[in-house]
Enzyme design. Structure first.
Site, short mmCIF file in Angstrom:
data_model
loop_
_atom_site.label_atom_id
_atom_site.label_comp_id
_atom_site.label_asym_id
_atom_site.label_seq_id
_atom_site.Cartn_x
_atom_site.Cartn_y
_atom_site.Cartn_z
N LYS A 55 0.83 -1.22 0.00
CA LYS A 55 0.00 0.00 0.00
C LYS A 55 0.86 1.27 0.00
CE LYS A 55 -3.82 2.29 2.44
NZ LYS A 55 -4.48 2.90 1.28
N ASN A 108 -13.86 3.62 -1.08
CA ASN A 108 -12.84 3.62 -0.03
C ASN A 108 -12.38 5.03 0.23
OD1 ASN A 108 -9.84 4.04 -0.94
ND2 ASN A 108 -10.77 2.82 -2.59
N PHE A 122 -9.61 6.53 2.72
CA PHE A 122 -8.55 6.36 3.72
C PHE A 122 -7.69 7.62 3.86
CE2 PHE A 122 -9.72 2.08 2.64
CZ PHE A 122 -9.50 1.34 3.80
N ASN A 168 1.85 6.93 -7.37
CA ASN A 168 0.43 7.25 -7.43
C ASN A 168 0.22 8.74 -7.71
OD1 ASN A 168 -2.35 7.13 -7.21
ND2 ASN A 168 -2.33 7.31 -4.98
N CYS A 226 -5.05 9.79 -6.43
CA CYS A 226 -6.01 9.56 -5.34
C CYS A 226 -6.96 10.73 -5.16
CB CYS A 226 -5.29 9.26 -4.04
SG CYS A 226 -5.19 7.49 -3.80
N ILE A 281 -7.21 1.90 -13.77
CA ILE A 281 -7.53 3.20 -13.18
C ILE A 281 -7.55 3.13 -11.66
CG2 ILE A 281 -8.88 4.02 -15.14
CD1 ILE A 281 -11.43 3.20 -13.69
N THR A 289 -9.83 4.87 -8.31
CA THR A 289 -11.28 4.96 -8.07
C THR A 289 -11.89 6.13 -8.84
OG1 THR A 289 -10.85 6.33 -6.15
CG2 THR A 289 -11.07 3.97 -5.75
C1 LIG Z 1 -9.20 -0.53 0.44
C2 LIG Z 1 -8.54 0.18 -0.71
C3 LIG Z 1 -7.47 1.05 -0.49
C4 LIG Z 1 -6.84 1.70 -1.56
N1 LIG Z 1 -5.71 2.46 -1.34
C5 LIG Z 1 -4.97 2.90 -2.39
C6 LIG Z 1 -3.69 3.50 -2.20
O1 LIG Z 1 -3.20 3.63 -1.08
N2 LIG Z 1 -3.00 3.91 -3.30
C7 LIG Z 1 -3.49 3.76 -4.58
O2 LIG Z 1 -2.82 4.14 -5.55
N3 LIG Z 1 -4.71 3.19 -4.79
C8 LIG Z 1 -5.43 2.75 -3.74
N4 LIG Z 1 -6.64 2.10 -3.96
C9 LIG Z 1 -7.16 2.01 -5.34
C10 LIG Z 1 -6.84 0.67 -6.02
O3 LIG Z 1 -5.44 0.49 -6.20
C11 LIG Z 1 -7.52 0.54 -7.40
O4 LIG Z 1 -6.97 1.49 -8.29
C12 LIG Z 1 -9.03 0.76 -7.34
O5 LIG Z 1 -9.55 0.21 -6.16
C13 LIG Z 1 -9.71 0.13 -8.54
O6 LIG Z 1 -9.51 -1.27 -8.54
P1 LIG Z 1 -10.67 -2.29 -8.05
O7 LIG Z 1 -11.90 -1.95 -8.81
O8 LIG Z 1 -10.11 -3.64 -8.36
O9 LIG Z 1 -10.84 -2.08 -6.59
C14 LIG Z 1 -7.31 1.48 -2.89
C15 LIG Z 1 -8.40 0.63 -3.09
C16 LIG Z 1 -9.02 -0.02 -2.03
C17 LIG Z 1 -10.18 -0.95 -2.30
#
Ligand SMILES: Cc1cc2nc3c(=O)[nH]c(=O)nc-3n(C[C@H](O)[C@H](O)[C@H](O)COP(=O)(O)O)c2cc1C
Length: 387
Positions: free
Chosen positions: A101, A153, A155, A221, A224, A288, A290
């Site tokens: 992470k 999410n 955070f 990254n 975000c 991508i 979120t």
């Molecule tokens: C619980 C959680 C925490 C996340 N934290 C980060 C992060 O710290 N850095 C980051 O670049 N993306 C973070 N993401 C985004 C994911 O890397 C990913 O780009 C996004 O969730 C889309 O993928 P998915 O549809 O498979 O969840 C996080 C996603 C989730 C679900």
């Protein structure tokens, strides 16, 4: 989902997850193989000697991820794997790419609990389209986690201090099995009163701290949407270009991937590629992240408590169409410009068919965060589907 336990337990705080996780099948995987430093972790390990049936074939005859040999170019992106216990469990569950992470140059607190909610878009297939009115009008968010899973999410990209994450990242790297790769993720930290030069330097410092752990590659990254407002670094390709130049000066030959959010305009996306890959600073994109949406409860009120949390990032099933679209457009730009860079497809992968759809769209590798959280067997299912 009553007896089901995601390895990141959304009912508990980030801090509790960091200290006590992973849970469910990932916790069992850690117990069954006590050593965390050997390459004995991949249930797919025997396959490394063979050429994977659909893999990007590396120099030595099997798939590769930014130059590193990998059994299957599939894994978990930055997010749910909080520390080396999580990444090691992911390797043992057959995820051959495990992203640590996102870390920062300094300790950084987490947004208040809750950090995850289930999200229920209105469309029949549960998808959300970038730019649609629903994202601004409000999407229902609650604790009713249904399959196919979509969540939000929030955070705020928390980080331990480098004193904590550097030794832990070293352990995470050492726990990768044969054909498995630990992928460190980092970002810059913008603090009050910081100049642009200092902000750029903060990225370079963090990249150097990662290099010191022995990492073979890293992901930066730029995407975000959870930092309190809706402006993302990746909406400024020229600044990303300057940052990646500073980072590259620090890390030399170590491959650098940039994590992008959905970028609607082809011109902006092409400018991003030209200002990074075009200058030799970047070797790939992961996309991508979120998609930002206003989240409301059943009464139409703000779903997440606290100021600045009326909007939050949606991931999982809802964003697969947007992720596939971004990957296909990036692949088209790669072809048009004749540039050599890798594409890591992310967003809404919940099944083997989704993995394949990303590969068909042009992704060299694929990752799943939400899908993997709700299905610890996802990597194994994908592997058995392509054998
Ligand atoms: C619980 C959680 C925490 C996340 N934290 C980060 C992060 O710290 N850095 C980051 O670049 N993306 C973070 N993401 C985004 C994911 O890397 C990913 O780009 C996004 O969730 C889309 O993928 P998915 O549809 O498979 O969840 C996080 C996603 C989730 C679900």
């Amino acid at each position: 989902m009553s007896d089901f336990e995601p390895f990141y337990d959304v009912k508990h705080s980030y801090e509790d997850n960091y200290e006590q996780g992973p849970f469910g099948a990932f916790a069992k995987a850690l117990k069954t193989t006590p050593s965390v430093t050997s390459g004995d972790s991949s249930p797919y390990e025997g396959e490394l000697e063979k050429k994977t049936s659909d893999g990007v074939v590396g120099e030595s005859g099997f798939a590769a991820f930014l130059g590193q040999p990998v059994n299957l170019p599939f894994g978990i992106p930055a997010g749910p794997l909080l520390n080396s216990r999580f990444t090691t469990a992911a390797f043992r569950m057959g995820f051959d790419l495990a992203t640590y992470k996102t870390v920062r140059s300094r300790a950084w607190g987490c947004n208040p609990f809750p950090n995850v909610l289930a999200v229920h878009p209105k469309s029949a297939d549960g998808s959300l389209t970038p730019g649609s009115a629903e994202l601004d009008e409000g999407v229902l968010a609650d604790t009713d986690y249904e399959q196919p899973i979509s969540i939000s999410n929030s955070f705020g990209v928390p980080s331990q201090s480098p004193d904590v994450w550097q030794p832990d990242m070293r352990a995470a790297i050492a726990a990768a099995g044969l054909g498995q790769v630990l992928v460190p993720s980092f970002q810059g930290s913008r603090v009050e009163g910081m100049s642009e030069e200092e902000y750029i330097a903060d990225h370079a410092t963090t990249a150097r701290l990662i290099k010191e752990t022995g990492a073979k590659l890293m992901v930066m990254n730029t995407s975000c949407p959870n930092e309190g407002h809706n402006r993302l670094l990746c909406h400024n390709p020229l600044l990303v270009g300057r940052i990646t130049e500073a980072v590259k000066n620090e890390i030399g030959d170590i491959p650098l991937m940039v994590k992008l959010a959905y970028i609607p305009s082809d011109d902006d996306l092409e400018l991003m590629v030209r200002s990074t890959v075009g200058h030799g600073t970047v070797q790939g994109f992961s996309t991508i992240n979120t998609i930002s949406a206003k989240l409301v409860d059943a009464d139409g009120n703000q779903a997440l408590p606290g100021a600045g949390r009326d909007r939050s990032g949606v991931c999982g099933n809802a964003i697969r169409g947007a992720g596939l679209d971004m990957v296909a457009r990036l692949a088209a730009i790669r072809e048009k410009l004749g540039l050599d860079f890798k594409i890591n497809g992310v967003g809404g992968v919940v099944s083997p068919a989704d993995y394949q759809a990303y590969r068909n769209a042009g992704a060299d590798s694929v990752m799943s965060a939400t899908g993997a959280m709700w299905d610890a067997e996802l990597a194994r299912k994908i592997k058995s589907s392509i054998k």
